[in-house]
Write an enzyme that holds these catalytic residues in place. Sequence first.
Site, short mmCIF file in Angstrom:
data_model
loop_
_atom_site.label_atom_id
_atom_site.label_comp_id
_atom_site.label_asym_id
_atom_site.label_seq_id
_atom_site.Cartn_x
_atom_site.Cartn_y
_atom_site.Cartn_z
N GLY A 215 0.82 -1.21 0.00
CA GLY A 215 0.00 0.00 0.00
C GLY A 215 0.85 1.25 0.00
O GLY A 215 1.93 1.31 -0.58
N SER A 216 0.38 2.26 0.71
CA SER A 216 1.02 3.58 0.64
C SER A 216 2.38 3.65 1.31
O SER A 216 3.09 4.64 1.14
CB SER A 216 0.09 4.64 1.23
OG SER A 216 -1.02 4.84 0.38
N THR A 217 2.77 2.63 2.08
CA THR A 217 4.14 2.64 2.61
C THR A 217 5.15 2.56 1.47
O THR A 217 6.29 3.01 1.62
CB THR A 217 4.38 1.48 3.60
OG1 THR A 217 4.12 0.24 2.94
CG2 THR A 217 3.46 1.61 4.82
N LYS A 219 5.11 4.30 -1.08
CA LYS A 219 5.33 5.64 -1.61
C LYS A 219 6.70 6.19 -1.20
O LYS A 219 7.21 7.11 -1.84
CB LYS A 219 4.21 6.57 -1.15
CG LYS A 219 2.87 6.25 -1.82
CD LYS A 219 1.71 7.03 -1.22
CE LYS A 219 0.39 6.58 -1.86
NZ LYS A 219 -0.78 7.18 -1.21
N GLU A 464 -6.35 5.61 4.08
CA GLU A 464 -4.94 5.59 4.44
C GLU A 464 -4.75 5.77 5.95
O GLU A 464 -3.78 5.33 6.52
CB GLU A 464 -4.20 6.70 3.68
CG GLU A 464 -4.39 6.69 2.18
CD GLU A 464 -3.86 5.42 1.53
OE1 GLU A 464 -3.01 4.76 2.13
OE2 GLU A 464 -4.31 5.10 0.44
#
Length: 485
Positions: A215-217, A219, A464
């Site tokens: 997921g957004s980790t 990024k 998030e």
Amino acid sequence: MTRYIRHAACFCALLLVALLVNATRVQVFQARSYDDNPANRRSAIALYGQPRGDILVGGKPVTGSRDTEGRLRYERTYPKGPLYAPVTGFASQIYGTTFLEHAEDGVLSGSDPMLSAFPLWNDFTRDRSAGGDVVTTLDRGAQEAAYAGLAGRKGAVAAVEPSSGRILALVSSPSYDPGVLSGNDASVKRSWAGLNEDPDKPMLNRAIRQTYPPGSTFKVVTAAAALDAGVVTDVDEPTDSPDPYPLPGTSTSLVNEAKGCADASVHAAFVWSCNTVFAKLGVRVGVADMAATAAGFGFNDQGLGIPFSVAESTFDVSVDKAQLALSSIGQYNTRATPLQMALVSAAVANGGQIRSPYLVERTTRSGGATVSTAGTRPLRQAMHPATAVRLKELMEDVVTEGTGTNAAIPGATVGGKTGTAQHGIGNSGTPYAWFISWAQGERDMEPKVAVAVVVEDAEADRGEISGGGDAAPIARAVMEAVLEH
């Protein structure tokens, strides 16, 4: 008469030579085949005829041996079995060994030649040295904090020391007691069947053997690739990113859970976790540079061992632009172990460098004399040092003003990144809550710990922010334990 005596003597000498040749054949050339024969119980009796060496955490054993006075005399015990199961594994008289019990079996069982002052003599006499000990890198407080934080929920925690690669915590939940597999009676077989049939998979080491969409980790990786490639030169400039973002070559548009993501800067998009900005950034960077940066962090590495093997974390290099956009926000085929994401955070904390992670500090003889040490670990440059400085600042802002405020520790500098990995058909499944972070105490010269937490059964809103709600408090507890120690 003398001639007959001489013939008889020669014949006896030949018989003696034949006997010696046969004994040599059996004891030297065919010894291994006899040792490996399932019908030969001598090796098993010898293996369990003496106490096994111990695995140590913080200088204290987390394993033991119990004298059963049976034929296979000593059974393995685990005083805090579920807490350390992802590290110790099990040593079973029926099902063999796993994890450190397997990787360091030679030392623990006493069969390693390095344990003996006269290894060649031991080979000849087939004697076995007393079992040695394995000293781990684990921080007892961090391990206990991670285990208590998960509280039986499905998930995992991995923590490392950024400057050295020492693994400080490795927890998988739900866990199990390895001691129920130690013996050789009927109860062991029942326990084995029950553990393997359990739908929660307690024997699955989620910290190193399970991969998740990060997921957004992820990024953090995308931001590093964009900064290293020069696609982004100022993290505070608007990025001309639409909200929603049409995925290239498709009729599908990507949306955000966060507000205010249209044309957001990289700084704002990172702090509030805007999918659209980072999906577009990944496309602008391109597959080659994204893949190279991911590889620098450790993705697509099939050979990682700590010393037991770690599942490969993957970044798909055969993608079109729409798939690349999703991969760049930790979706599509991007998958990572919690240990891998702890290394991502460690790279930011350590100026862009990653030390190869390891779990065994040293091995010793039963008397305490050192047999081997970990030594200097290989070093890999994941990103430019200047990029790491910028990402460090961004991760700090996530904790001070963004989605990761639950990870803040008074008196310490903390950086983090939240993430929620959606899965299932139409993203219908409960999202995985992620949080990766690092922490530096006010008296420390450098960050002391990097952590990754994933909670599979997060009961949070689909956004998030759930990584900050479910996973960040666990990371905070682990970081506090290390800083206090």
